[in-house]
Design a protein around this motif. Structure first.
Motif, PDB file in Angstrom:
ATOM      1  N   GLN A 215       0.562  -1.020   0.004  1.00  0.00           N
ATOM      2  CA  GLN A 215       0.058   0.077  -0.096  1.00  0.00           C
ATOM      3  C   GLN A 215       1.034   1.918  -0.323  1.00  0.00           C
ATOM      4  N   TYR A 216       1.880   1.033   0.468  1.00  0.00           N
ATOM      5  CA  TYR A 216       2.782   2.221   0.596  1.00  0.00           C
ATOM      6  C   TYR A 216       3.637   2.284  -0.802  1.00  0.00           C
ATOM      7  N   LEU A 217       4.386   1.580  -0.941  1.00  0.00           N
ATOM      8  CA  LEU A 217       4.476   1.775  -2.772  1.00  0.00           C
ATOM      9  C   LEU A 217       3.483   2.150  -3.694  1.00  0.00           C
ATOM     10  N   LYS A 218       1.946   1.418  -3.464  1.00  0.00           N
ATOM     11  CA  LYS A 218       1.319   2.156  -4.363  1.00  0.00           C
ATOM     12  C   LYS A 218       1.125   4.135  -4.212  1.00  0.00           C
ATOM     13  N   ALA A 219       1.007   3.895  -2.837  1.00  0.00           N
ATOM     14  CA  ALA A 219       0.499   5.751  -2.898  1.00  0.00           C
ATOM     15  C   ALA A 219       2.106   6.285  -2.893  1.00  0.00           C
ATOM     16  N   VAL A 220       3.354   5.939  -2.988  1.00  0.00           N
ATOM     17  CA  VAL A 220       4.570   7.161  -3.041  1.00  0.00           C
ATOM     18  C   VAL A 220       4.134   6.953  -4.945  1.00  0.00           C
ATOM     19  N   LYS A 221       3.673   5.993  -5.597  1.00  0.00           N
ATOM     20  CA  LYS A 221       4.169   6.139  -7.546  1.00  0.00           C
ATOM     21  C   LYS A 221       2.848   6.817  -7.388  1.00  0.00           C
TER      22      LYS A 221
END
Length: 541
Positions: A215-221
């Motif tokens: 979820q963090y990686l997706k939010a960064v993207k």
């Protein structure tokens, strides 16, 4: 300190062995092992000088690009020659091309025209077993007992070191690179870092599970945490194999894999059966690859992660765009000091598994030092290297010359001299350890590289609760086992490498998983594991 992960550990070893297998054994016949004791009367068993009359030894050493060009001119070796009456002629070979180095070393071994000893030569466990059994490298057991008190002490305080160095014939042919186990950040090497500023901007806590990390990686993207109005953030970054396969090593503990560390890369202990397990054939490995495939499909990795080179990945890091990355730390890796990154904990997986799978044995490199059968002064040679397994010797090896390259404070702590603080390149004038693979004991007191930084120490605190209770060093194999094990390992690891990348990238559908397992079985996985188990049983004894 070099962060290295070029090949799975066993593969690296057997590749070297396969080259050696083609070499002639004539070198072993060309010169009989010197009779230790012929010149022992000239060797002082304690203190300095080591020998009463000066002697000169030739040495083959591998030089990393970050190390000095000419070690004969480096201050510690000139000073050590004065202390010991032993002058060393450093014959250096570039280490930047591992295959070329291995080939050059193997040709040298086959020629029979050997140096007196090998230093930072990057011998694998398999190399040591091969060349020891051929008589090209001499046994060190008796020499250690009589002339190497610091190595003996190391064996007593860390029994796994002696176990890891002892070949199936009961002999020790080499000495290692050894990291103080309490200096865990340097044993680990590269850490897994996450961008704290991005977390704050996104209103997120540090992830503790694989789903939270996704979820963090997706939010960064998608949510522009650097607030520049551009879609330029890179959720996860690493380089080349470290990125493509290294992410497997970094996250597999969330599926319970790597429960005895990562020295063996693909073999650990199945907690259900208490038998050795080939990780890439485990159902948890499939789930891990499915997870990574999701990250890859959603473009959450640095572009070209499977092929990008280290310098390019590190240069890109200067821009502050990484949401997370694997390397030493921000300062050492990128040369920036934005205080943006903090170390990540071992993530918990979907079934509750939480293991720090990237643990390494403190027995970092088994083949850092060996004495050839041409050496006329084995007693003096073992005494020469033994010093660097002591606190004083470690201080000299890593810090250089007191009051020149370092100072010792009243409380006993060490610090670099003003000269080195002003110019990091000045270190090359004094020491040669850059690049690793050296025969010495590294401690927290004598090493100030990136792994010793406070942020790395903080990262270790998060990892400690999930560190494996036992981390295996490399195992050893008999010549008969290697005849079968070497080709099996080459073929199986090559296939696993290829299929791992294909599964992650989506070039192989997961409906092919059963065919993948069947292929491993046809390739001889059962025989491979039988040999591995025999080596493990010897290690336990």
């Amino acid at each position: 300190m070099k962060a290295r992960k070029a090949l799975p550990p066993v593969l690296a070893a057997v590749m070297a062995a396969s080259l050696a297998a083609g070499c002639s054994d004539k070198g072993g016949e060309a010169g009989a092992t010197p009779k230790t004791g012929e010149r022992a009367k000239d060797v002082n068993t304690t203190g300095f000088p080591i020998v009463k009359e000066p002697i000169k030894l030739t040495v083959f050493a591998a030089r990393a690009d970050s190390a000095p060009v000419n070690w004969n001119e480096v201050e510690i070796w000139k000073e050590y020659a004065k202390m010991t009456n032993v002058t060393v002629d450093w014959q250096l070979s570039p280490a930047s091309d591992a295959a070329a180095l291995t080939q050059k070393r193997n040709v040298l071994m086959a020629s029979g025209d050997l140096p007196d000893f090998f230093h930072t030569a990057r011998f694998s466990t398999t190399d040591i077993a091969n060349y020891g059994s051929q008589g090209l490298l001499i046994p060190l057991n008796d020499l250690i007992d009589k002339y190497a008190p610091n190595v003996k002490k190391l064996f007593e305080t860390n029994p796994e070191v002696k176990k890891g160095l002892t070949m199936p014939d009961g002999k020790i042919y080499s000495l290692p690179t050894f990291y103080d186990p309490s200096f865990r950040s340097v044993v680990i090497g590269s850490e897994f870092w996450i961008n704290k500023k991005f977390l704050d901007a996104l209103g997120m806590k540090e992830p503790t599970t694989t789903e939270e990390y996704y979820q963090y990686l997706k939010a960064v993207k998608t949510q522009d945490p650097n607030k520049n109005g551009k879609n330029d953030e890179i959720p996860f970054a690493a380089s080349g194999v470290l990125g493509g396969i290294g992410i497997v090593d970094a996250l597999k503990g969330a599926w319970g894999l790597g429960n005895h560390g990562n020295t063996h890369g693909r073999v650990d202990m199945d907690p259900k059966t208490n038998k050795l397990r080939f990780e890439p054939a485990d159902p948890g490995y499939k789930e891990l690859l499915e997870y990574l495939n999701r990250l890859y499909k959603e473009d959450l990795f640095i572009p070209d992660i499977m092929t990008i080179k280290g310098p390019e990945m590190l240069a890109k890091g200067k821009e502050g765009l990484y949401g997370s990355f694997v390397h030493i730390n921000e300062k050492s890796s990128f040369g920036t000091d934005t205080n943006s990154y903090v170390g990540m904990t071992a993530l918990k997986g979907p079934h509750g598994d939480q293991v720090f799978s990237r643990a390494r044995s403190p027995l970092i490199d088994i083949g850092a030092f060996a004495i050839s059968n041409k050496n006329k002064y084995p007693e003096a040679t073992i005494r020469w290297v033994d010093y660097f397994y002591s606190e004083e010797g470690s201080k000299m090896f890593f810090m250089g010359i007191k009051d020149k390259s370092y100072v010792e404070k009243p409380d006993g702590t060490l610090d670099y001299s003003d000269e080195l603080k002003k110019d990091k390149e000045a270190q090359k004038k004094y020491v040669t350890f850059a690049g690793g693979f050296y025969p010495a004991m590294l401690t927290k007191k004598t090493y100030f590289g990136g792994e010793s930084f406070p942020e790395n120490q903080e990262a270790v605190k998060k990892i400690d609760p999930y560190y494996p209770k036992e981390v295996w060093p490399a195992f050893t194999y008999t010549q008969e086992e290697l005849a079968r094990f070497t080709p099996l390992t080459n073929d199986i690891n090559k296939y696993v490498d290829e299929m791992t990348v294909k599964f992650i990238m989506g070039n192989a559908p997961f409906s092919e998983w059963d065919n993948y397992l069947a292929t491993l079985k046809k390739m001889g996985l059962d025989d491979y594991m039988k040999i591995y188990t025999a080596a493990y049983e010897r290690y336990k004894k």
